[in-house]
Design a protein around this motif. Structure first.
Motif: not given
Length: 113
Positions: A43-62
Motif C-alpha cells: 500500500g505504498l507509492s513507488y516513490s515512498k518505497a524507493l525512498a525507504i530503500v535509499k535511506r536504508a542503503e545510505a545508513e547501511l553503506g551498501f
C-alpha cells in the motif's frame, strides 16, 4: 495480551532507518522481483518505497537492490547478495529480541497479563 515487540535499527543520531516495514518491503522485492509490485502489495507509492530503500542503503553503506529487466508488475529489482545476508542477520536479531522480550516479560509478570 502481551505487547508486540518491533525490532529496528537506528542511525548514530538515534533516528530509525530500518525496521519491520522496510524488512517486509525487501522480502517482497525478493519474492516478486519488483520494487513497484512490492510497494503496491504494502500500500505504498513507488516513490515512498524507493525512498525507504535509499535511506536504508545510505545508513547501511551498501546497495540493497539492483535493477533487472522485467519482474512482476514491471520495474524489475532484485536483492543484492549483501542485502540477502543482511536480511538473514536482521531476522536472527529480531528473533533474539523477541525471545529476550518474552523472558523479561515472564520474569517481571510471571506470565500474568
Amino acid at each position: 495480551m502481551k505487547p508486540a515487540l518491533h525490532a529496528y535499527l537506528c542511525d548514530d543520531d538515534g533516528h530509525r532507518f530500518f525496521g519491520n516495514g522496510p524488512m517486509r518491503l525487501l522480502q517482497l522485492i525478493g519474492e516478486t522481483g519488483s520494487l513497484r509490485c512490492a510497494a503496491q502489495q504494502m500500500g505504498l507509492s513507488y516513490s515512498k518505497a524507493l525512498a525507504i530503500v535509499k535511506r536504508a542503503e545510505a545508513e547501511l553503506g551498501f546497495a540493497l537492490t539492483e535493477k533487472t529487466i522485467g519482474g512482476k508488475g514491471g520495474g524489475g529489482s532484485r536483492l543484492t547478495p549483501e542485502a540477502e545476508t543482511f536480511l538473514h542477520k536482521y531476522e536472527v536479531y529480531r528473533d533474539a529480541c523477541n525471545q529476550a522480550n518474552r523472558e523479561i516479560y515472564h520474569s517481571v509478570f510471571g506470565g500474568q497479563p
